[in-house]
Design an enzyme around this catalytic site. Structure first.
Site, PDB file in Angstrom:
ATOM      1  N   GLY A  29       0.821  -1.216   0.000  1.00 31.90           N
ATOM      2  CA  GLY A  29       0.000   0.000   0.000  1.00 31.90           C
ATOM      3  C   GLY A  29       0.846   1.254   0.000  1.00 31.90           C
ATOM      4  N   GLY A  30       0.240   2.300  -0.563  1.00 30.03           N
ATOM      5  CA  GLY A  30       0.958   3.550  -0.752  1.00 30.03           C
ATOM      6  C   GLY A  30       1.430   4.180   0.551  1.00 30.03           C
ATOM      7  CG  HIS A 166      -2.345   8.846   3.258  1.00 31.24           C
ATOM      8  ND1 HIS A 166      -1.104   8.743   2.698  1.00 31.24           N
ATOM      9  CD2 HIS A 166      -2.153   9.059   4.580  1.00 31.24           C
ATOM     10  CE1 HIS A 166      -0.182   8.846   3.651  1.00 31.24           C
ATOM     11  NE2 HIS A 166      -0.794   9.047   4.800  1.00 31.24           N
ATOM     12  NE  ARG A 274      -5.640   0.098  -2.493  1.00 31.79           N
ATOM     13  CZ  ARG A 274      -6.893   0.452  -2.321  1.00 31.79           C
ATOM     14  NH1 ARG A 274      -7.841  -0.482  -2.163  1.00 31.79           N
ATOM     15  NH2 ARG A 274      -7.252   1.708  -2.289  1.00 31.79           N
ATOM     16  NE  ARG A 312      -9.898  -0.616   1.102  1.00 30.16           N
ATOM     17  CZ  ARG A 312      -9.868   0.669   0.796  1.00 30.16           C
ATOM     18  NH1 ARG A 312     -10.921   1.250   0.294  1.00 30.16           N
ATOM     19  NH2 ARG A 312      -8.787   1.370   1.011  1.00 30.16           N
ATOM     20  CG  ASP A 373      -5.911   7.279  -6.660  1.00 32.05           C
ATOM     21  OD1 ASP A 373      -5.777   7.206  -5.423  1.00 32.05           O
ATOM     22  OD2 ASP A 373      -5.497   6.413  -7.447  1.00 32.05           O
ATOM     23  CB  VAL A 378       0.356   3.192  -9.913  1.00 31.59           C
ATOM     24  CG1 VAL A 378       0.637   2.555 -11.262  1.00 31.59           C
ATOM     25  CG2 VAL A 378       0.012   2.119  -8.875  1.00 31.59           C
ATOM     26  CD  GLU A 381       4.692   2.441  -7.065  1.00 37.91           C
ATOM     27  OE1 GLU A 381       4.437   2.471  -5.855  1.00 37.91           O
ATOM     28  OE2 GLU A 381       4.251   1.557  -7.827  1.00 37.91           O
ATOM     29  CG  ASP A 683     -18.837  37.174  22.041  1.00 37.80           C
ATOM     30  OD1 ASP A 683     -19.234  38.324  22.332  1.00 37.80           O
ATOM     31  OD2 ASP A 683     -19.198  36.577  21.014  1.00 37.80           O
TER      32      ASP A 683
HETATM   33  P1  ADQ Z   1      -3.811   3.353  -2.705  1.00 45.63           P
HETATM   34  O1  ADQ Z   1      -5.272   3.522  -2.974  1.00 45.63           O
HETATM   35  O2  ADQ Z   1      -3.393   2.043  -2.201  1.00 45.63           O
HETATM   36  O3  ADQ Z   1      -3.266   4.449  -1.707  1.00 45.63           O
HETATM   37  P2  ADQ Z   1      -1.643   4.078  -4.669  1.00 45.63           P
HETATM   38  O4  ADQ Z   1      -1.192   5.395  -4.231  1.00 45.63           O
HETATM   39  O5  ADQ Z   1      -1.685   3.966  -6.140  1.00 45.63           O
HETATM   40  O6  ADQ Z   1      -3.103   3.709  -4.139  1.00 45.63           O
HETATM   41  O7  ADQ Z   1      -0.670   2.981  -4.091  1.00 45.63           O
HETATM   42  C1  ADQ Z   1      -0.770   1.641  -4.463  1.00 45.63           C
HETATM   43  C2  ADQ Z   1       0.510   0.893  -4.149  1.00 45.63           C
HETATM   44  O8  ADQ Z   1       0.272  -0.523  -4.311  1.00 45.63           O
HETATM   45  C3  ADQ Z   1       1.643   1.243  -5.092  1.00 45.63           C
HETATM   46  O9  ADQ Z   1       2.837   1.333  -4.375  1.00 45.63           O
HETATM   47  C4  ADQ Z   1       1.683   0.075  -6.077  1.00 45.63           C
HETATM   48  O10 ADQ Z   1       2.927  -0.196  -6.624  1.00 45.63           O
HETATM   49  C5  ADQ Z   1       1.226  -1.069  -5.234  1.00 45.63           C
HETATM   50  N1  ADQ Z   1       0.590  -2.102  -6.091  1.00 45.63           N
HETATM   51  C6  ADQ Z   1      -0.365  -1.926  -6.979  1.00 45.63           C
HETATM   52  N2  ADQ Z   1      -0.670  -3.092  -7.582  1.00 45.63           N
HETATM   53  C7  ADQ Z   1       0.129  -4.036  -7.049  1.00 45.63           C
HETATM   54  C8  ADQ Z   1       0.279  -5.460  -7.225  1.00 45.63           C
HETATM   55  N3  ADQ Z   1      -0.469  -6.168  -8.055  1.00 45.63           N
HETATM   56  N4  ADQ Z   1       1.176  -6.058  -6.463  1.00 45.63           N
HETATM   57  C9  ADQ Z   1       1.924  -5.377  -5.603  1.00 45.63           C
HETATM   58  N5  ADQ Z   1       1.824  -4.083  -5.402  1.00 45.63           N
HETATM   59  C10 ADQ Z   1       0.929  -3.397  -6.102  1.00 45.63           C
HETATM   60  C11 ADQ Z   1      -3.842   5.508  -0.913  1.00 45.63           C
HETATM   61  C12 ADQ Z   1      -4.626   6.551  -1.694  1.00 45.63           C
HETATM   62  C13 ADQ Z   1      -3.756   7.105  -2.799  1.00 45.63           C
HETATM   63  C14 ADQ Z   1      -2.479   7.681  -2.216  1.00 45.63           C
HETATM   64  C15 ADQ Z   1      -1.814   6.695  -1.288  1.00 45.63           C
HETATM   65  C16 ADQ Z   1      -0.659   7.311  -0.542  1.00 45.63           C
HETATM   66  O11 ADQ Z   1      -5.806   5.988  -2.235  1.00 45.63           O
HETATM   67  O12 ADQ Z   1      -4.454   8.094  -3.526  1.00 45.63           O
HETATM   68  O13 ADQ Z   1      -1.590   7.993  -3.271  1.00 45.63           O
HETATM   69  O14 ADQ Z   1      -2.718   6.183  -0.332  1.00 45.63           O
HETATM   70  O15 ADQ Z   1      -1.022   8.476   0.120  1.00 45.63           O
END
Ligand code: ADQ
Length: 729
Positions: A29-30, A166, A274, A312, A373, A378, A381, A683
């Site tokens: 997760g991010g 986030h 996700r 989820r 979002d 992603v 990255e 006040d």
């Molecule tokens: P997320 O909704 O989880 O985060 P995101 O910011 O894109 O969304 O992060 C996803 C992470 O999961 C990335 O690091 C990605 O590489 C990884 N990932 C995706 N698919 C994968 C897979 N199949 N296997 C392994 N890893 C995978 C929430 C918010 C975002 C915000 C972040 C951070 O919804 O908007 O950017 O938190 O604040």
């Protein structure tokens, strides 16, 4: 540097128990990615849920706790019922869809889930208190823990607390759908610094706080309950070095080559998300279908790969969503597949980061098209991994990242035709255009990485001073005058009590006529006035008629229109301060009427020597803009007629220069001996004139939040009235 306590729903590791074997693995997760760095650097603790440990034996549990302790991780345990209500039910069933503007996905009857959310937030606050040491900085994360800042503030008033959201903060029009909107805002405002990804989310937060809580809108700092809450936009990012390292890694590159070879010369268009309904996967599939339909000659030249991480799966909306995506992919592959290949390769699984980077390296086009979002990592990255400056990024306008990554091909993900055309455009983009765009994108991502993000936030947290400066004030930590101060006032040879009315003795109302005194107040004032050697003065901005009607029977002095008119006792005449010209009124009334016409919900209150424009019930955004324009439009009239424009709480008042609550002070003091003790309560801004005119020995008390030169502070009219009763008792 002081210690940093990071608090998030999940720990950065997850505990898995599999038939007697216990393993601790890094969570995905991010959020976790972005915070791992600061956690390791600042040597503090990370508090969060470790996953379900119910099936572990006592011995395994101890072993897990030991290993977590070594990692600086403090587990906050949740029962499975709590996970289902607080996490699945409220966080992911209410806050997540609402904050992503998906109102139709809202879990409608969430009362019990809300209760659980509140309880779990309390549990987190308690866990922080148990580990807190003075000087620690606490950084609380995300929508699962929005109440924790205020809960912690209550327990440790001087703690340095940061909160970061986030996900998007929705427009006030959407946010105010939430039945618990007030609690959520107050929860966040317990922090010293509240951070968002973008200035747009911050803006929405400010106007939600203005509309729901009546705070004065200000994009940088909100004055709230006597504290300053600093607001900032801190776009989260990734550990760029790590992606560059993986992109250079020989094994990763070999895997990327393998993926390309298996595509047999086809260009690769990639999606990595996700499997969440906010990520726009169905619409992306429809756009791919539209593209295939429109570009028959490209059909055999493109491969779409969609990597979707399971997520989820206990929330109903997600199970149904997965079915929809599967059907769509099946339909498109059924229509456009051949005996050798299908257009969409759909992988529903998690993958180690090296595997994801190999995909990034193999992809000619990256599609990041969420419907909403908070940020989206992603896309960053992908950019970080493209060390040779090739590749094209298609990015949704509705991702927070679009505010920064403006060199991407930005697209409206709801517009299927536009997305289809953008896929085509990305596929044929020339190498030189790819390079120009990618270089610019890489510069941004490299300079604004995750370290910079946490550094900026923590810097602001370090500097934030929560308490509002009070000019010359002797503020008790709790704000209220001590019992001994009240006791010595009570035993003074004589006592002068000067009281403002609205906002001090009674709460502010939407309409001035509604703020009538209750019977208890009449009794309290009567008893106060009956004390030996005690004088009571009500000093208000209201017209004489209101004070006479509501308080006229009482043996107290009344001062109307900020002291322009005074009446010493019941039945005695009202006396004016001086002669006053009134020829300015039509002109001022005209101008203010123009503001009433343009600002629904605002109105004019006209008194003998003043005219006020009230905007308490108006739209806060419009009203604050109009309030800035009033002085510009009135400027000339004010100068020509020697008038003043005085700002109050959601009111602007035009009066004769020099008429303010301070004018009565010399007369009032002259009536009692020099050893009289003065207590004054007020006040708003107009009461500051009264405080300023009083001798420094006076016991001045500001009621409510915000700045004041008063020596003491009480939170609300109810506590002000408790103080009056204490003087009598
Ligand atoms: P997320 O909704 O989880 O985060 P995101 O910011 O894109 O969304 O992060 C996803 C992470 O999961 C990335 O690091 C990605 O590489 C990884 N990932 C995706 N698919 C994968 C897979 N199949 N296997 C392994 N890893 C995978 C929430 C918010 C975002 C915000 C972040 C951070 O919804 O908007 O950017 O938190 O604040």
């Amino acid at each position: 540097m002081s210690r940093l306590l990071i608090v998030s729903n999940r720990l950065p590791v997850t505990v898995h128990a599999d038939q007697g074997d216990v393993s601790i693995v890094p969570s995905a997760g991010g959020l976790v990615t972005a915070l791992r760095g600061p956690h390791e650097r600042h040597g503090g603790l990370w508090l969060g849920w470790p996953g379900d440990l119910a099936r572990l034996t006592e011995e395994q549990r101890r072993e897990v706790e030991d290993r977590l302790e070594q990692l600086g991780a403090v587990p906050v345990h949740l029962t499975s019922a709590e996970v289902s209500r607080y996490y699945d039910g409220f966080s992911n069933g209410v806050l997540w869809p609402l904050f992503h503007y998906l109102v139709e996905k809202l879990n409608l009857d969430a009362r019990h889930d809300w209760e659980s959310y509140r309880e779990v937030n309390e549990r987190f606050a308690e866990a922080i208190v148990a580990r807190y040491r003075p000087g620690d900085r606490v950084w609380i994360h995300d929508y699962q823990l929005m109440l924790v800042p205020a809960m912690l503030r209550r327990r440790i008033p001087d703690a340095r607390i940061g909160f970061f959201l986030h996900i998007p903060f929705p427009a006030a029009e959407v946010f105010r759908i939430l039945p618990w909107r007030e609690q959520v805002l107050r929860g966040m405002l317990g922090a010293d610094v509240v951070g968002f990804h973008t200035t747009a989310y911050r803006y929405h937060f400010v106007y939600s706080a203005a509309r729901v809580l009546g705070l004065d809108p200000d994009l940088e700092t909100l004055a709230y309950e006597g504290r300053r809450v600093r607001l900032g936009a801190y776009p989260v990012s990734i550990d760029v070095d790590e992606f560059v390292r993986l992109a250079r890694d020989e094994e990763v590159r070999a895997e990327a080559r393998r993926i390309r070879e298996s595509a047999q010369g086809r260009k690769i268009v990639l999606g990595v998300d996700r499997l969440d309904y906010t990520k726009g996967i169905p619409r992306r599939m429809l756009a791919i279908e539209r593209f295939l339909e429109r570009e028959p000659e490209l059909r055999s030249k493109v491969r779409f790969i969609q990597l979707a991480v399971p997520t989820r799966e206990n929330v109903d909306a997600y199970a149904e969503f997965r079915r929809v995506v599967n059907e769509l992919v099946g339909r498109i592959n059924g229509s456009y597949g051949t005996l050798d290949d299908v257009p969409i390769h759909f992988l529903h699984r998690s993958m180690p980061m090296a595997g994801v980077v190999a995909l990034y390296l193999a992809a000619d086009v990256m599609m990041v098209t969420p419907l909403r979002d908070g940020m989206n990592l992603v896309c960053k990255e992908y950019v970080a991994s493209r060390i040779d400056d090739t590749g094209a990024l298609v990015l949704s306008e509705f991702a927070g990242a679009a505010a920064e990554l403006i060199e991407a091909l930005l697209v409206n993900p709801h517009d299927i035709d536009a997305v289809a055309s953008t896929i085509q455009r990305a596929l044929v983009m020339s190498p030189s255009e790819q390079r120009v765009r990618m270089q610019a994108l890489r510069r941004r991502v490299v300079t604004h990485d995750a370290h910079r993000w946490s550094h900026r936030f923590l810097n602001d947290l370090e500097r934030a001073s929560g308490v509002l400066p009070a000019v010359g004030a002797v503020r008790r930590p709790e704000g209220a005058p001590r019992g001994s101060t009240i006791a010595s006032a009570r035993s003074a040879p004589s006592l002068i009590v000067m009281l403002d009315y609205d906002g001090t003795l009674v709460p502010l109302e939407a309409m001035p006529e509604l703020a009538q005194p209750d019977e208890a107040l009449i009794t309290e004032l009567r008893e106060l006035a009956a004390r030996p050697r005690t004088q009571v003065h009500v000093v208000s901005g209201r017209p004489r008629e209101d004070l006479e009607r509501w308080l006229g029977e009482l043996p107290i002095s009344l001062h109307a229109e900020h002291g322009f008119f005074s009446r010493a006792a019941p039945g005695e005449p009202w006396v004016a301060l001086r002669e006053a010209a009134l020829d300015w009124k039509p002109r001022v009334r005209d101008v203010l009427q123009g503001f009433v016409d343009r600002t629904a919900g605002s109105f004019i209150e006209e008194k003998m020597v003043s005219i006020a424009w009230h905007y308490r019930a108006a739209d806060p955004e419009l009203a604050s803009q109009m309030a800035r324009e009033v002085p510009l439009e009135l400027g000339e009239a004010l100068r020509e007629h020697d008038l003043e424009l005085i700002p109050g709480r959601k009111v602007l008042e035009v009066r004769l220069r020099g008429v303010n609550k301070g004018v009565i002070v010399p007369r009032v003091l002259a009536m009692m001996g020099p050893d009289a003790v003065v207590i004054a309560l007020g006040d708003d801004r107009t009461d500051e004139d009264l405080f300023a005119a009083l001798p420094p020995t006076a016991l001045t008390i500001h009621v409510g939040g915000g700045e004041s030169s008063a020596a003491f502070q009480l939170p609300d009219p109810a506590s002000a009235r408790r103080l009056l009763r204490a003087l009598v008792a």
